[in-house]
Design a protein around this motif. Structure first.
Motif, short mmCIF file in Angstrom:
data_model
loop_
_atom_site.label_atom_id
_atom_site.label_comp_id
_atom_site.label_asym_id
_atom_site.label_seq_id
_atom_site.Cartn_x
_atom_site.Cartn_y
_atom_site.Cartn_z
N ASN A 6 4.05 0.30 -10.05
CA ASN A 6 4.92 -0.86 -9.80
C ASN A 6 4.98 -1.27 -8.33
O ASN A 6 6.06 -1.48 -7.78
N VAL A 7 3.81 -1.37 -7.73
CA VAL A 7 3.78 -1.79 -6.33
C VAL A 7 3.06 -3.13 -6.21
O VAL A 7 2.34 -3.56 -7.11
N SER A 8 3.27 -3.77 -5.06
CA SER A 8 2.47 -4.94 -4.70
C SER A 8 1.43 -4.48 -3.69
O SER A 8 1.73 -3.64 -2.83
N VAL A 9 0.25 -5.03 -3.81
CA VAL A 9 -0.87 -4.63 -2.94
C VAL A 9 -1.41 -5.85 -2.23
O VAL A 9 -1.76 -6.85 -2.88
N VAL A 10 -1.46 -5.79 -0.92
CA VAL A 10 -2.05 -6.90 -0.16
C VAL A 10 -3.57 -6.83 -0.31
O VAL A 10 -4.17 -5.77 -0.12
N LYS A 11 -4.16 -7.96 -0.71
CA LYS A 11 -5.59 -7.97 -1.02
C LYS A 11 -6.46 -7.75 0.22
O LYS A 11 -7.53 -7.16 0.11
N LYS A 12 -6.03 -8.26 1.33
CA LYS A 12 -6.85 -8.21 2.54
C LYS A 12 -6.75 -6.83 3.18
O LYS A 12 -5.66 -6.28 3.33
N ALA A 13 -7.88 -6.29 3.57
CA ALA A 13 -7.93 -4.97 4.22
C ALA A 13 -7.45 -5.06 5.66
O ALA A 13 -7.58 -6.11 6.31
N HIS A 24 -5.30 -0.45 3.29
CA HIS A 24 -4.67 -1.53 2.53
C HIS A 24 -3.17 -1.27 2.50
O HIS A 24 -2.73 -0.12 2.48
N LEU A 26 0.60 -1.39 0.87
CA LEU A 26 1.35 -1.36 -0.38
C LEU A 26 2.80 -1.70 -0.08
O LEU A 26 3.39 -1.15 0.85
N LEU A 27 3.37 -2.60 -0.88
CA LEU A 27 4.78 -2.99 -0.72
C LEU A 27 5.56 -2.50 -1.92
O LEU A 27 5.16 -2.77 -3.07
N ILE A 36 -2.65 2.87 2.49
CA ILE A 36 -3.60 3.87 1.99
C ILE A 36 -4.93 3.55 2.65
O ILE A 36 -5.34 2.39 2.74
#
Lengths: 103, 103
Positions: A6-13, A24, A26-27, A36
């Protein structure tokens, strides 16, 4: 725990130090943030804003906190803490696979 | 869309080709899977099991699908499709920041 749910992941490295560090972001629902990533063999200095817990999934490094003379060694399965508004030197001996928890 | 929401993220990185490719795996509620990662400048051959859509956030490469002679160029903002049970050659000219969607 091998995964975060249940996290949001920013696509851009996030690519730092000419690719020596890649992560990357994680919010989490509670407003906290983790990254991570991987650090390849290198000698780097990281500056911290928030305090950090670096959790190592794999790899081997030694680190020296700002103002200290002693180097401490860490490897996969271990973690170390870095104060906020500070810095640390990190010598990565074997590629680090890590999770960085911001405090 | 700059982020993925409500996903599970595998903590451990996928490190391929001696670190030329680093990714993390995202698991979606509908059972699908994506990876987010980076490919550093290199010439590599990837094998596919599932079909893939490679979405490039940044970088520049050229790719040649198995059985084709033509190289096609792609850069940040573009995407390319690779069939399943196949392979492709990829020459990364500028570090790729990508999302790989498995079909």
């Amino acid at each position: 725990m091998s995964q975060f749910d249940n996290v949001s992941v920013v696509k851009k490295a996030n690519i730092y130090f000419d690719g020596k560090c890649v992560s990357h972001t994680l919010l989490f629902a509670d407003g906290t943030r983790k990254t991570i990533g991987v650090i390849f063999p290198s000698s780097l200095t990281f500056n911290t804003a928030a305090s950090e817990v670096m959790e190592l999934n794999a790899g081997r490094c030694r680190i020296r906190l700002a103002g200290e003379s002693e180097w401490r060694s860490y490897s996969g399965g271990e973690r170390f803490v870095v104060p906020g508004n500070s810095s640390f030197d990190i010598e990565t001996l074997e590629t680090l696979d890590y999770v960085c928890h911001f405090g």
